[in-house]
Design an enzyme around this catalytic site. Structure first.
Site, PDB file in Angstrom:
ATOM      1  N   LYS A  24       0.648  -0.918   0.112  1.00 49.12           N
ATOM      2  CA  LYS A  24      -0.420   0.271  -0.370  1.00 49.12           C
ATOM      3  C   LYS A  24       0.626   1.556  -0.263  1.00 49.12           C
ATOM      4  CE  LYS A  24      -3.725  -2.994   1.883  1.00 49.12           C
ATOM      5  NZ  LYS A  24      -4.890  -2.965   2.582  1.00 49.12           N
ATOM      6  N   HIS A 108      -8.081  -3.301  -6.050  1.00 50.07           N
ATOM      7  CA  HIS A 108      -8.175  -3.631  -5.196  1.00 50.07           C
ATOM      8  C   HIS A 108      -9.184  -1.845  -4.620  1.00 50.07           C
ATOM      9  CE1 HIS A 108      -7.337  -2.729  -1.077  1.00 50.07           C
ATOM     10  NE2 HIS A 108      -5.949  -4.343  -0.543  1.00 50.07           N
TER      11      HIS A 108
END
Ligand code: PGA
Length: 264
Positions: A24, A108
């Site tokens: 991330k 995502h």
């Protein structure tokens, strides 16, 4: 190895598991190098494919740090479907390819939630990734409200069908799907292994309907959502979970290595 994995999955078709770390928006380039080096030292001769997905600005540093390692592949967290041009802030597949990226996470839930990704844009990206020989890791998963409404199967089936729309029968086995229930991401609330396995079987069912049972048996479907060193072994011992997409626990080299090791 082939026979062990086939036996583990109880099928004659071998699906090589994947453990992918989704970092991330964490780590600077220098911190990326440090984490890659730690993981490199801990993960050797893994029995699965190991992938690290740093931020886009750290891919170059990660590639340099990965030099000489055959054990770990590089992944990106997003990609645009156009080749180049006036798309401020976007990342091209050409850049990813030049940086040695092999996998790309697409759709995502954080990108759907914060950056307006839709099933349609995810589909365009999947098609482009396949065309350019990048392996897409397509994320699908229901929200807590959808789970409570009992529509998990409908949601993941729809996301899967749209993401794969236009993907040829010959290419579908190269697509990786990650089932990531949104309520389990970063919350510490993991789906139980039977819950996750059951939904993944339904996703495989959706792939079967679009293609053939044989093709669907070859598609690797990962679980993601608070997978960690403590629960990985149980989740990964199920019939249909072919690996993990790991967020928080992938930022700790020892935990990540332990998850990789739980497949041994
Ligand atoms: P988590 O994230 O492991 O921190 O829950 C998984 C993901 O979002 O890919």
């Amino acid at each position: 190895m082939a026979s062990t994995e086939a036996a583990r999955k109880g099928t004659s078709i071998m699906r090589k598991p994947i453990i992918a770390g989704n970092w991330k928006m964490n780590k600077t380039p220098s911190q990326t190098v440090k984490l890659v080096e730690e993981i490199k030292a801990l993960v050797k001769n893994a029995r699965c494919e190991v992938v690290v997905c740093p931020t886009q600005t750290c891919l170059f540093a990660a590639r340099e740090a990965l030099m000489g390692s055959n054990d770990i592949s590089l992944g990106a967290q997003n990609m645009f479907f156009e080749e180049k041009g006036a798309f401020t802030g976007e990342v091209s597949y050409e850049s990813l390819l030049e940086l040695g990226v092999k996998y790309v996470i697409l759709g995502h839930s954080e990108r759907r939630q914060f950056f307006a990704e839709t099933d349609e844009t995810v589909n365009k990206k999947v098609l482009k990734a396949i065309e350019k020989k990048l392996i897409p890791i397509v994320c699908v998963g229901e929200s807590l409200t959808q789970k409570q409404q009992g529509v998990t199967e409908e949601v993941v089936r729809m996301q899967t069908r749209i993401a794969l729309s236009g993907v040829s029968a010959g290419s579908v086995e190269d697509v990786v799907i990650a089932y990531e229930p949104i309520w389990a991401i970063g919350t510490g609330m993991t789906a139980t292994s039977s819950e996750a396995n059951d939904t993944i079987r339904r996703i495989r069912g959706a792939v079967t309907e679009m293609y053939t049972p044989e093709a669907a048996q070859k598609v690797r479907i990962l679980y993601g959502g608070s997978m960690n060193a403590g629960n990985a072994r149980e989740l990964l011992s199920t019939s249909d979970i072919d690996g993990g997409l790991i967020g928080g626990a992938s930022l700790k080299s020892e935990d990540f290595a332990q998850i990789v090791g739980s497949l041994n």
